[in-house]
Enzyme design. Structure first.
Site, PDB file in Angstrom:
ATOM      1  N   ILE A 624       4.652  -6.593   4.691  1.00 32.03           N
ATOM      2  CA  ILE A 624       6.098  -6.685   4.949  1.00 32.03           C
ATOM      3  C   ILE A 624       6.771  -5.473   4.308  1.00 32.03           C
ATOM      4  CG2 ILE A 624       8.186  -8.088   4.759  1.00 32.03           C
ATOM      5  CD1 ILE A 624       6.519 -10.549   4.484  1.00 32.03           C
ATOM      6  N   PRO A 625       6.821  -4.334   4.984  1.00 32.73           N
ATOM      7  CA  PRO A 625       7.510  -3.156   4.430  1.00 32.73           C
ATOM      8  C   PRO A 625       9.010  -3.410   4.314  1.00 32.73           C
ATOM      9  CG  PRO A 625       6.098  -2.588   6.293  1.00 32.73           C
ATOM     10  CD  PRO A 625       6.227  -4.074   6.284  1.00 32.73           C
ATOM     11  N   HIS A 626       9.606  -2.881   3.258  1.00 30.57           N
ATOM     12  CA  HIS A 626      11.050  -3.019   3.058  1.00 30.57           C
ATOM     13  C   HIS A 626      11.487  -2.026   1.991  1.00 30.57           C
ATOM     14  CE1 HIS A 626       9.061  -5.665   0.174  1.00 30.57           C
ATOM     15  NE2 HIS A 626      10.052  -5.396  -0.646  1.00 30.57           N
ATOM     16  N   ALA A 627      12.795  -1.807   1.889  1.00 30.17           N
ATOM     17  CA  ALA A 627      13.376  -0.945   0.846  1.00 30.17           C
ATOM     18  C   ALA A 627      14.692  -1.582   0.413  1.00 30.17           C
ATOM     19  CB  ALA A 627      13.574   0.476   1.377  1.00 30.17           C
TER      20      ALA A 627
END
Length: 709
Positions: A624-627
């Site tokens: 789950i990529p996120h920033a």
């Protein structure tokens, strides 16, 4: 009179203004219909006492006349036992304490007389107690000659006593009147009796103030820091231990364990307390009892100042566990804690107590756990996902009370991070439930009242009603008095309580700058023509309150469900890509296309993985990529990508085939959808269905099913 009626009177006795109906319904966990039934019953009792009844004013709520407020506490303490009816919870608590502590045979007729119900109801309560006692490894059975007998280890009996007495002698300030009634009806207060002959509740009632003073002296002498709630808990434990010793019931601790406990700073404190108790009750405290008390001190004290936080093996292990818990929480919640060192420091202090409570199997009650589950359900569930690190280390599971305490830390930090409100008004918090509760309350206040700064947090012991505090108002979880306006709230605010607090705050501000739409003098003239005014000043104040308050309501925070974010245009299936970087870019394309994120957000997700490692890989085959929201999020969004062939992230040997990109606008709005996604991803069969799917309808049906939870 019954428990609900007394709770209602207690709450209104401490309220300074009208209490909204919705607030009381939430507080007592009853329906509106039940409240009106209780209101009528309570008013009938007040009329029998020649007191003014409770007022019910439309749009304002309930209020108790001042003259009634002054007389109610004394009248409740003189209530006739035939006028008071125990609730099911009260009946069971009182029966449990009586059965464990009795020094004479108890038969069914004795139990019926004690709780004032029928034979059938009493038998039902006894059978329920048998089930509850089994969880404490205690056996309740009946003997024809000796009546009801409770058999089991002394340690388990004390644990059960602490559990049931904690529920009888609630620590909340506005429940104090209920406690007084229960002691009065069951304590048989007899100051001339020898200590050994006194009923347990009577014993506690008589000696509680002296024991609280002993605890205060001890923690001051040795620099121990404990919360107000734990003051109550420790005082209650000391009384239970002393009463059991007076009755000849002792604890046994293994020699090896005693040797370890003797080396702790808390053992010195336990020795000091034991000597004082020996003098007070003229009873000997053997070494096993001192060691037993040491266990409890380890489980409730935050630290001993002169030793700071001794860096032993346990401490180092707990620090490593906290690193893993915080890391996982950030992964599962898709957030970044900006001040994570401070969070970890607070958690270390808390987990030291948790570790010893679990190690020595000590019971602690979290009165807020149900509220936490209702108000911060997603945070509670996320906390449950990360506690396995601690459970694996200790070899025991955390109960929901302990999980609730940890969830309050994480929930408080989720709320407190971000932009602080501009300092216009100043307030302070007086809280009796501990550090995590006060942090959570602080974040709620600062989010609700955006022109207010919380400048100080005090425990009830630190608060001085005569001191001059440089604040505009005080927020307290306990009924207190001060010349500065005091707003009494629950530690966790419901929506109705938030509205009430917001309106009280606005009224406080408006009193200084109010320009009325209605002429109060003109209204007073009309009223005087048709009635006699008893208290002109009070009437003016209430008219100002009624007409000046612009009632504000809170719009519910938007927490979309999973299917509202993962729509058909956000899903890409069976794609092919070169590496993890291009996979992230491909997965984010739908959100770039609809304007949910900017290009900078995609670059930030890639840079985060380069800097922090493959933290976004949350399970085999899943990432789950996120920033951060400020790194290019325009609105909340989520997109899903499946890959024919998995891609490897740097420093990871786990190929990822399912990638869900998350764009969050804050630290909370996405948590409901994320909790639903987490449940879906926990089902291996459904994950395989998504990976094998070659049409979007299959995936959308799965998403819709989990969006109902």
């Amino acid at each position: 009179m019954d428990e609900r009626s007394v709770h209602l009177l207690s709450h209104l006795t401490h309220a300074k203004e009208y209490v909204p109906i919705k607030e009381i319904i939430d507080k007592l966990q009853i329906s509106r219909r039940t409240l009106y039934y209780d209101l009528q019953k309570t008013n009938d009792w007040l009329k029998d006492q020649d007191l003014e009844p409770i007022k019910n004013v439309r749009s304002l709520g309930l209020s108790l006349p001042e003259a009634t407020k002054q007389k109610v506490p004394a009248l409740l303490q003189e209530v006739d036992t035939q006028q008071y009816y125990f609730s099911e919870k009260e009946r069971r608590n009182l029966l449990a304490v009586s059965l464990i502590t009795t020094r004479s045979p108890l038969f069914l007729k004795d139990l019926m007389r004690k709780i004032k119900v029928s034979r059938g109801t009493t038998i039902h309560e006894v059978n329920k107690l048998k089930e509850e006692f089994a969880s404490f490894q205690l056996h309740l059975h009946f003997q024809r000659t000796d009546g009801y007998i409770v058999e089991g280890d002394e340690n388990q009996k004390r644990k059960a006593l602490l559990y049931y007495l904690s529920h009888i002698l609630a620590a909340d300030g506005w429940n104090h009147l209920v406690n007084e009634i229960q002691v009065l009806l069951n304590g048989e207060l007899n100051d001339s009796a020898y200590e050994i002959e006194k009923n347990t509740l009577s014993f506690i009632h008589e000696y509680f103030p002296f024991i609280e003073e002993l605890v205060r002296d001890s923690v001051t002498k040795y620099g121990i820091q404990i919360t107000d709630e734990m003051y109550q808990q420790l005082s209650l434990r000391l009384l239970i231990f002393s009463k059991r010793l007076l009755e000849g019931s002792t604890i046994h601790i293994e020699e090896e364990e005693k040797e370890v406990l003797c080396t702790t700073p808390e053992y010195e404190v336990a020795t000091y307390i034991s000597k004082r108790l020996e003098s007070m009750f003229q009873v000997s405290f053997p070494e096993d009892e001192i060691a037993y008390l040491t266990m409890h001190l380890l489980g409730i004290s935050i630290r001993v100042d002169q030793y700071e936080f001794d860096y032993n093996e346990v401490t180092e292990n707990l620090k490593w566990i906290i690193e893993q818990m915080v890391f996982d929480f950030q992964r599962y919640a898709c957030v970044f804690f900006q001040d994570s060192p401070k969070l970890k420091e607070d958690l270390l202090n808390h987990l030291k107590q948790t570790y010893y409570r679990l190690k020595y199997d000590l019971v602690i009650d979290n009165p807020l756990v149900k509220t936490i589950q209702q108000t911060y359900g997603e945070v509670f569930q996320l906390t449950k996902k990360v506690i396995h690190h601690l459970e694996d280390y200790i070899g025991k599971s955390l109960n929901e009370d302990e999980i609730g305490f940890l969830a309050m830390y994480f929930g408080g930090w989720l709320k407190r991070e971000g932009t602080k409100p501009q300092a216009r008004k100043r307030t302070m918090i007086v809280c009796g439930n501990g550090v995590s509760t006060s942090q959570l309350l602080q974040s709620q206040i600062e989010n609700l009242l955006t022109t207010v700064d919380v400048v100080n947090i005090l425990s009830l012991r630190e608060f001085d009603e005569k001191a001059a505090y440089h604040v505009d108002f005080i927020v307290s979880t306990i009924p207190i008095k001060h010349t500065i306006p005091v707003f009494h709230v629950n530690p966790i605010l419901t929506d109705i309580e938030k509205e009430t607090l917001l309106n009280k705050f606005n009224l406080l501000i408006q009193r200084k700058t109010w320009s009325p739409r209605y002429s109060i003098p003109a209204l007073m003239d009309i009223i005087q023509k048709h009635t006699t005014i008893v208290d002109e000043k009070k009437l003016k104040e209430e008219l100002v309150q009624y007409f000046s308050t612009e009632k504000q309501t809170l719009s519910k925070g938007v927490k979309p469900v999973l299917q509202e974010l993962l729509t058909e245009d956000m899903i890409q299936l069976q794609q092919t890509t070169m590496n993890w970087k291009t996979a992230i870019k491909l997965a984010a394309q739908p959100m770039l296309a609809n304007g949910s994120v900017l290009d900078e957000y995609v670059e930030a997700m890639i840079n985060n993985v380069i800097e922090l490692g493959p933290y976004v890989v949350i399970a085999p085959k899943i990432a789950i990529p996120h920033a951060r929201p400020e790194q290019g999020v325009k609105r909340m969004g989520m997109s899903l990508l499946t890959l024919k062939d998995g891609v490897l992230f740097e420093k990871s040997d786990n190929p990822v085939q399912l990638m869900i990109v998350l764009a969050a606008v804050d630290k909370e709005s996405h948590l409901k959808a994320l909790a639903q996604l987490s449940e879906l991803l926990s089902n291996e069969k459904d994950v395989q269905r998504i990976l094998a799917a070659d049409n979007k309808q299959t995936v959308l049906e799965l998403i819709a099913r989990y969006s109902q939870n």
